[in-house]
Each structure stands twice: as C-alpha cells, then as structure tokens.
Design a protein around this motif. Structure first.
Motif, PDB file in Angstrom:
ATOM      1  N   ARG A 180     -62.718  37.476  22.575  1.00  0.00           N
ATOM      2  CA  ARG A 180     -61.614  36.529  22.340  1.00  0.00           C
ATOM      3  C   ARG A 180     -61.814  35.242  23.137  1.00  0.00           C
ATOM      4  O   ARG A 180     -61.449  34.159  22.677  1.00  0.00           O
ATOM      5  CB  ARG A 180     -60.277  37.171  22.717  1.00  0.00           C
ATOM      6  N   MET A 181     -62.384  35.364  24.337  1.00  0.00           N
ATOM      7  CA  MET A 181     -62.694  34.162  25.125  1.00  0.00           C
ATOM      8  C   MET A 181     -63.711  33.295  24.374  1.00  0.00           C
ATOM      9  O   MET A 181     -63.544  32.075  24.257  1.00  0.00           O
ATOM     10  CB  MET A 181     -63.287  34.549  26.496  1.00  0.00           C
ATOM     11  N   VAL A 182     -64.771  33.941  23.879  1.00  0.00           N
ATOM     12  CA  VAL A 182     -65.822  33.202  23.157  1.00  0.00           C
ATOM     13  C   VAL A 182     -65.228  32.528  21.919  1.00  0.00           C
ATOM     14  O   VAL A 182     -65.524  31.367  21.619  1.00  0.00           O
ATOM     15  CB  VAL A 182     -66.981  34.142  22.761  1.00  0.00           C
ATOM     16  N   GLU A 183     -64.356  33.229  21.216  1.00  0.00           N
ATOM     17  CA  GLU A 183     -63.734  32.682  20.015  1.00  0.00           C
ATOM     18  C   GLU A 183     -62.858  31.466  20.360  1.00  0.00           C
ATOM     19  O   GLU A 183     -62.878  30.455  19.667  1.00  0.00           O
ATOM     20  CB  GLU A 183     -62.910  33.788  19.329  1.00  0.00           C
ATOM     21  N   ALA A 184     -62.129  31.576  21.485  1.00  0.00           N
ATOM     22  CA  ALA A 184     -61.266  30.462  21.896  1.00  0.00           C
ATOM     23  C   ALA A 184     -62.101  29.237  22.284  1.00  0.00           C
ATOM     24  O   ALA A 184     -61.645  28.104  22.173  1.00  0.00           O
ATOM     25  CB  ALA A 184     -60.381  30.886  23.067  1.00  0.00           C
ATOM     26  N   LEU A 185     -63.341  29.481  22.722  1.00  0.00           N
ATOM     27  CA  LEU A 185     -64.216  28.374  23.131  1.00  0.00           C
ATOM     28  C   LEU A 185     -64.926  27.722  21.951  1.00  0.00           C
ATOM     29  O   LEU A 185     -65.451  26.628  22.064  1.00  0.00           O
ATOM     30  CB  LEU A 185     -65.286  28.893  24.104  1.00  0.00           C
ATOM     31  N   ARG A 186     -64.938  28.406  20.822  1.00  0.00           N
ATOM     32  CA  ARG A 186     -65.777  27.989  19.710  1.00  0.00           C
ATOM     33  C   ARG A 186     -65.523  26.548  19.293  1.00  0.00           C
ATOM     34  O   ARG A 186     -66.452  25.771  19.135  1.00  0.00           O
ATOM     35  CB  ARG A 186     -65.524  28.933  18.536  1.00  0.00           C
ATOM     36  N   TYR A 187     -64.267  26.161  19.111  1.00  0.00           N
ATOM     37  CA  TYR A 187     -63.951  24.802  18.655  1.00  0.00           C
ATOM     38  C   TYR A 187     -63.388  23.928  19.764  1.00  0.00           C
ATOM     39  O   TYR A 187     -62.869  22.849  19.510  1.00  0.00           O
ATOM     40  CB  TYR A 187     -62.983  24.859  17.472  1.00  0.00           C
ATOM     41  N   GLU A 188     -63.456  24.403  20.996  1.00  0.00           N
ATOM     42  CA  GLU A 188     -62.927  23.634  22.123  1.00  0.00           C
ATOM     43  C   GLU A 188     -64.000  22.642  22.579  1.00  0.00           C
ATOM     44  O   GLU A 188     -65.122  23.049  22.853  1.00  0.00           O
ATOM     45  CB  GLU A 188     -62.599  24.624  23.251  1.00  0.00           C
ATOM     46  N   PRO A 189     -63.703  21.330  22.624  1.00  0.00           N
ATOM     47  CA  PRO A 189     -64.736  20.398  23.112  1.00  0.00           C
ATOM     48  C   PRO A 189     -65.073  20.687  24.575  1.00  0.00           C
ATOM     49  O   PRO A 189     -64.170  20.798  25.399  1.00  0.00           O
ATOM     50  CB  PRO A 189     -64.076  19.027  22.964  1.00  0.00           C
ATOM     51  N   CYS A 190     -66.367  20.845  24.867  1.00  0.00           N
ATOM     52  CA  CYS A 190     -66.776  21.199  26.230  1.00  0.00           C
ATOM     53  C   CYS A 190     -67.090  19.957  27.046  1.00  0.00           C
ATOM     54  O   CYS A 190     -67.100  19.996  28.266  1.00  0.00           O
ATOM     55  CB  CYS A 190     -67.979  22.135  26.202  1.00  0.00           C
ATOM     56  N   SER A 191     -67.370  18.840  26.371  1.00  0.00           N
ATOM     57  CA  SER A 191     -67.747  17.602  27.064  1.00  0.00           C
ATOM     58  C   SER A 191     -67.570  16.462  26.059  1.00  0.00           C
ATOM     59  O   SER A 191     -67.388  16.710  24.872  1.00  0.00           O
ATOM     60  CB  SER A 191     -69.203  17.676  27.509  1.00  0.00           C
ATOM     61  N   PRO A 192     -67.658  15.207  26.525  1.00  0.00           N
ATOM     62  CA  PRO A 192     -67.562  14.096  25.565  1.00  0.00           C
ATOM     63  C   PRO A 192     -68.637  14.161  24.475  1.00  0.00           C
ATOM     64  O   PRO A 192     -68.430  13.652  23.380  1.00  0.00           O
ATOM     65  CB  PRO A 192     -67.760  12.858  26.455  1.00  0.00           C
ATOM     66  N   ALA A 193     -69.763  14.809  24.742  1.00  0.00           N
ATOM     67  CA  ALA A 193     -70.856  14.835  23.767  1.00  0.00           C
ATOM     68  C   ALA A 193     -70.800  16.057  22.846  1.00  0.00           C
ATOM     69  O   ALA A 193     -71.701  16.266  22.040  1.00  0.00           O
ATOM     70  CB  ALA A 193     -72.194  14.811  24.499  1.00  0.00           C
ATOM     71  N   CYS A 194     -69.753  16.859  22.952  1.00  0.00           N
ATOM     72  CA  CYS A 194     -69.680  18.104  22.185  1.00  0.00           C
ATOM     73  C   CYS A 194     -69.468  17.820  20.682  1.00  0.00           C
ATOM     74  O   CYS A 194     -68.590  17.048  20.301  1.00  0.00           O
ATOM     75  CB  CYS A 194     -68.525  18.950  22.713  1.00  0.00           C
ATOM     76  N   PRO A 195     -70.251  18.454  19.795  1.00  0.00           N
ATOM     77  CA  PRO A 195     -70.095  18.247  18.344  1.00  0.00           C
ATOM     78  C   PRO A 195     -68.704  18.636  17.835  1.00  0.00           C
ATOM     79  O   PRO A 195     -68.291  18.199  16.764  1.00  0.00           O
ATOM     80  CB  PRO A 195     -71.147  19.181  17.729  1.00  0.00           C
ATOM     81  N   ASN A 196     -67.969  19.439  18.612  1.00  0.00           N
ATOM     82  CA  ASN A 196     -66.635  19.859  18.177  1.00  0.00           C
ATOM     83  C   ASN A 196     -65.678  18.695  17.978  1.00  0.00           C
ATOM     84  O   ASN A 196     -64.678  18.819  17.272  1.00  0.00           O
ATOM     85  CB  ASN A 196     -66.029  20.839  19.184  1.00  0.00           C
ATOM     86  N   TRP A 197     -65.958  17.526  18.567  1.00  0.00           N
ATOM     87  CA  TRP A 197     -65.073  16.371  18.392  1.00  0.00           C
ATOM     88  C   TRP A 197     -64.953  15.986  16.925  1.00  0.00           C
ATOM     89  O   TRP A 197     -63.931  15.463  16.488  1.00  0.00           O
ATOM     90  CB  TRP A 197     -65.553  15.169  19.216  1.00  0.00           C
ATOM     91  N   LEU A 198     -66.012  16.254  16.149  1.00  0.00           N
ATOM     92  CA  LEU A 198     -65.982  15.904  14.725  1.00  0.00           C
ATOM     93  C   LEU A 198     -64.845  16.620  14.002  1.00  0.00           C
ATOM     94  O   LEU A 198     -64.249  16.098  13.068  1.00  0.00           O
ATOM     95  CB  LEU A 198     -67.326  16.243  14.069  1.00  0.00           C
ATOM     96  N   ARG A 199     -64.546  17.841  14.427  1.00  0.00           N
ATOM     97  CA  ARG A 199     -63.457  18.608  13.819  1.00  0.00           C
ATOM     98  C   ARG A 199     -62.128  17.870  13.932  1.00  0.00           C
ATOM     99  O   ARG A 199     -61.256  17.980  13.076  1.00  0.00           O
ATOM    100  CB  ARG A 199     -63.379  19.955  14.534  1.00  0.00           C
ATOM    101  N   TYR A 200     -61.985  17.097  15.016  1.00  0.00           N
ATOM    102  CA  TYR A 200     -60.716  16.416  15.272  1.00  0.00           C
ATOM    103  C   TYR A 200     -60.800  14.922  14.932  1.00  0.00           C
ATOM    104  O   TYR A 200     -59.980  14.123  15.355  1.00  0.00           O
ATOM    105  CB  TYR A 200     -60.295  16.644  16.727  1.00  0.00           C
ATOM    106  N   GLY A 201     -61.853  14.541  14.173  1.00  0.00           N
ATOM    107  CA  GLY A 201     -61.930  13.175  13.663  1.00  0.00           C
ATOM    108  C   GLY A 201     -62.427  12.148  14.642  1.00  0.00           C
ATOM    109  O   GLY A 201     -62.123  10.960  14.495  1.00  0.00           O
ATOM    110  N   VAL A 202     -63.185  12.534  15.651  1.00  0.00           N
ATOM    111  CA  VAL A 202     -63.730  11.596  16.634  1.00  0.00           C
ATOM    112  C   VAL A 202     -65.247  11.798  16.700  1.00  0.00           C
ATOM    113  O   VAL A 202     -65.719  12.930  16.669  1.00  0.00           O
ATOM    114  CB  VAL A 202     -63.112  11.843  18.036  1.00  0.00           C
TER     115      VAL A 202
END
Ligand SMILES: [Zn+2]
Ligand SMILES: [Zn+2]
Length: 554
Positions: free
Chosen positions: A408-430
C-alpha cells in the motif's frame, strides 16, 4: 566437511576442494571480505600499466553487500565517537567533494591519459598540457568556492506570509564556538554533557506490530509525503536548534526505519540545552512544500501529454529555459506550463496553499549523555544499528499483513511527485523540471518510489561540517595510513590524478570466476591480518590506536 578457511590445509589440499560459489561466498563473509566485488580496469597514468582490480562494492555503488555494509557501519561509529565530546575546536572544516569537483577530477584523469598516450606516440602535447593546467586551476577553484558553477537562476523569494524559517522561538546571540559548555565538579573533574535526541513522525492511524489496525483508514498519502520530504524537515530542525542554542551546534544523526515503515531520526548533539527547549523546538519546526497542486488528475491511461520538439532558434543558441521540447495536451494542443511557469503562478496566487506541510510527531525523546561513559557508547551503537538496512528491509516478508502494508505504501507513492523532475507531474498538467521525451506518469525510476526506500531516498547519515576534523573518507585513509606504517610499507599520498578507472567491457573472457576472485581477496586479507597480529604481539602497548577497531574497518 573440512573448512577451506582452515589455514592448516596445504595449498594442494585446498586446490582439490570443490570451488562452489556459495562456499567461496561464505568464506568471504566470514573474513569480512566484499562478496560482490566489481572488477575495474585501472590505468596507471604514471607508468602506463593496466591492471584489473577487485573493488569492494561499497566503494562503487549504493547497494552494499553485507560485508561492506558492516565495515561502513564501523567507520561511522568511529566518526560519531570522535566528534561527540570534542574538547577543542576542529581546526579544519573539510567539505565533502561536490559533484563538480568529482567530475573535474575524473575528467582531468581522462585528459592525462590522452596526453600520455600522445606523448608515447610522439605527438605534440602542448594543447593537452594547456588543458591540464587549466583543469588544475578549476579544481582548486571548485574546492575553494564549494561549487564551481554556483546558482544559475536567482533563488525564489517568497512573500513573508510564506516564510517558514521564523517559527516563534527565542533567539540567542551566537557565540563563535562549536563546543558545548563543560561543568567542573567539586573534586575538579570536568564533565562534557551532550544530548541524544530521537524524533519521530506523527501517527497516520493506529498501528499494532508495525501494521495498521485499519489499513483503509490509515493515512498513506500523508505517510509517503512525510517520508519524501523528511530530510527537509531535519534541515529546519537543525536551523532552529542553532538559533536557540546560541552556539554553532554540531550533530551526527542517522535516519532509520521504524517497523511501521516510516523514517525516524536519532541525533547525537555536541553540547547541551534544556530538554524542554529541545521539545519546544521540535514542536515548532515544520516544512512547507511549495509545489503545484496535485488535487486534479488531468491526464491518465491513454490520455497522456505528448512531447513535441521545439524548432531550433535562428541564432542557434539554446532556449533560455534549457528545454528543447514541450509536453502538450494531446487533444487541444495546449502547451503545459513548464516547471518554472507553474512555480511563478503559485507565487502569484495569494490564495495558494502549500502542497504539503511536514511536522514531527509528539514522541520526542531527549536524553542527557556524558562524554566517555558507557551511556555514550550505547548511544553510538544505537545510532548506527540500522545503517546496514534500508527502509523496506525492516519488512517481515513472511508476514502477510506487513507485506500488504508495504504494498500500500508503494501504491501510494506511484503517482506522488518525488521531486521537481518527477514524470508524475504530467498527470497533474505540469511539465517536470528538465523534461525529456518518453516521460510517463507512474513510471518514475527514482529511488524514492522503490519498495526498498518507501519515500525516503536521502542520505542515511547526516553529519554537520564541524563535527570532527575529518570526513568519512579521511577516517578511512587514516586507518589505512596507520596500518601501512605499522607494517613498514610506505603509503604514498594518493594522487587523485594518477589512476584512470574503466569498467571492463562485457564478455571480456580474461576475468577469473567470482569464486576464484573471492578466495584471492580472502587470502590477501588473511596475510594482512597475520602481519598485524605479529605486530600486535611485538608492540603491545606502543601503538595508541585501537587495533580491534582497525581490524574491523580495514
Ligand atoms: Zn561489498
Ligand atoms: Zn518520481
């Protein structure tokens, strides 16, 4: 079965034994030898000779084998002991070599190799010599300035409303010392009191045996965000401690995993202050994360931003923001805001809230410790107890509830931006900072998302610059220098430019098997230990340094 490690066996007997890898690994472990050595080809730029060298994994990579992890732990213990109750101001304050310096030193080594090759071939070396002396000047300058390039963009100025470095704490005039106060008892003994502090993150829901009682009610989002930004919180805590302490307070701390898979902090502090004050500082310390909002998912599944390269500029210079492309909305073609633009918008928005605020929990433990007492030793062992383990290692793999908790920890981290360079920002339109083609939300490869790190990918040991007179590598060199001297071998000062290290190309057939390499390393270690033992007998009390510690660390 007879033990191949037994020195009673003759060489011939030993060679007849089956050379199974697992046996070799056991022997290596028993002797404290690295079990995952990396073979590197070392070019001696002075002699031009090449040699294949077994380098302990701990010297080259992040993931250390059990032998290297243990050795590293002993070195850290020595470092902690040395600084805690220091009696005189450290005379030097060495900087850890920064990335620029390391890069320059490596680059210089490569240039040196080219120059020597040119000389051998009878070519003109004037140009290469000029480059080398230029690089030397750069290396010296980088060492003095700390960083070679410095900041290229101005630091963002937040409005006072968002200042977070001024919690409501008393401020003392700072004395120009790193040493704590001492006390002299009526019989003339001088005592050096110090502190051992343990800080923990808040509760995310009731936990029993390291597992949430009600996983659905457990605040995983907060847990992973706290872990991601934990090191910033520690920085703030130290800043606040120094303001209140009234001297240039020094610390040695380690970040360790709790059973509930949250990081917590142990900190040895030189000098002392009232416990109530430390607790007040911990309670007043917080860190705000001023990142764009992730409340709204804008792109997911097949509906993902597309990368489009920018046309070359007419004068051929790169774009001012350094990007050579942009991520666009796949339907409207709208260019998503770059990282810098997103932060500018955030600054301009008076209503904006920080993405996250990290604080410590209520459990703050402050213990007074006196220098040179068994208490101090106990704390030092405790500080380094888990250094050989990563956050995810505390996990009991046979316990399904623990496995589920980690998943569950890993799942919660999946879409959480880890840094300014994290690809997850694309999910939130940045657009992430320094975007490249091929970035996909949910597929960030940074350590923070991995099951073994669970959000905390920072350093496990945090040491202030004036803790002791030495950095960890200097502690290592110290020990080596002493041993070499004791053995009557000259230990030349290591010239960082002398060797060029290269990985060995895949499929190089000349490398002996791992089993054989391990046994060779063990033989070397044993020869070395036997010489030390002989020395120890010969000069029991002549050498001040503690032999047992040297043996562990070597
Ligand atoms: Zn190793
Ligand atoms: Zn990431």
């Amino acid at each position: 079965m007879s033990n191949p490690n037994d020195r009673g066996l003759s060489r011939a007997e030993r060679q007849r034994m089956p050379l199974a890898l697992d046996v070799a690994v056991e022997i290596a472990k028993h002797n404290g030898v690295c079990i995952r050595p990396v073979v590197l080809r070392r070019l001696d730029t002075r002699t031009g000779l090449t040699e294949d060298v077994n380098v302990p994994c701990g010297a080259t990579m992040d993931a250390k084998c059990s032998s290297c992890a243990r050795r590293n732990r002993y070195l850290r213990m020595a470092q902690c002991r040395e600084g805690w109750h220091l009696e005189a101001e450290p005379s030097i304050t060495p900087d850890e070599p920064n990335e620029e310096q390391l890069w320059l030193v490596e680059f210089r080594a490569d240039m040196q190799a080219q120059r020597d090759a040119a000389e051998k071939a009878g070519d003109d070396t004037t140009d290469l010599d000029a480059i080398l002396s230029g690089l030397d000047a750069e290396i010296t300058a980088a060492g003095m300035r700390g960083t070679l390039l410095g900041r290229t963009t101005a630091k963002r100025n937040r409005s006072t409303r968002r200042r977070q470095d001024a919690p409501d704490l008393p401020r003392k005039v700072r004395q120009n010392t790193t040493l704590g106060r001492t006390f002299t008892s009526s019989d003339g003994m001088v005592y050096r009191p110090s502190l051992f502090v343990t800080l923990t993150l808040p509760s995310y829901g009731k936990v029993r045996n390291g597992v949430p009682v009600d996983p659905d009610a457990y605040d995983y989002r907060r847990a992973v965000r706290d872990a991601l930004h934990f090191s910033k919180l520690v920085d703030r805590f130290v800043q606040n401690l120094r303001r209140v302490a009234g001297y240039d307070l020094q610390y040695f701390s380690s970040v360790e995993p709790q059973k509930r898979l949250a990081p917590h902090l142990h900190m040895a502090i030189r000098g002392t202050m009232p416990r109530a004050e430390v607790k007040a500082i911990a309670a007043a310390t917080y860190h705000q994360v001023w990142w764009p909002s992730v409340d709204e998912v804008r792109f997911e599944g097949d509906h993902l931003p597309v990368w489009v390269e920018r046309p070359a500029r007419e004068d051929g210079t790169p774009y001012l923001d350094g990007q050579d492309g942009d991520y666009l909305d796949p339907v409207t073609g709208e260019v998503l805001p770059t990282w810098r633009e997103a932060l500018d918008r955030l600054d301009a928005d008076e209503e904006a809230e920080p993405l996250h605020v990290v604080r410590f929990g209520d459990q703050v433990d402050v213990q007074g410790v006196l220098g040179g007492t068994p208490d101090a030793d106990q704390c030092i062992r405790y500080l380094s107890k888990y250094l050989t383990k990563s956050l995810g290692d505390t996990l009991d793999a046979d316990n399904p509830a623990q496995r589920d908790h980690a998943a569950r920890m890993v799942e919660a981290l999946r879409y959480e931006p880890c840094s300014p360079a994290c690809p997850n920002w694309l999910r939130y339109g940045v657009q992430p900072k320094n975007p490249k083609a091929g970035m996909t939300p949910g597929r960030c490869r940074s350590k923070a998302h991995k099951p073994e790190h669970l959000g905390y990918a920072g350093r496990r040991v945090l040491v202030s610059r004036k803790w002791s007179n030495k950095t960890l590598s200097e502690h290592k060199r110290d020990r080596r220098a002493w041993v070499m001297e004791a053995l009557g071998l000259a230990d030349e000062p290591v010239d960082p430019h002398r060797y060029v290290w290269k990985p060995i190309p895949a499929g190089d057939g000349n490398i002996p098997s791992l089993a054989l390499r391990l046994l060779r390393m063990v033989a070397e270690r044993q020869r070395w230990r036997a010489s030390l033992l002989a020395l120890q007998v010969k000069a029991t009390s002549q050498f001040a340094p503690d032999l047992s510690a040297t043996k562990e660390a070597a």
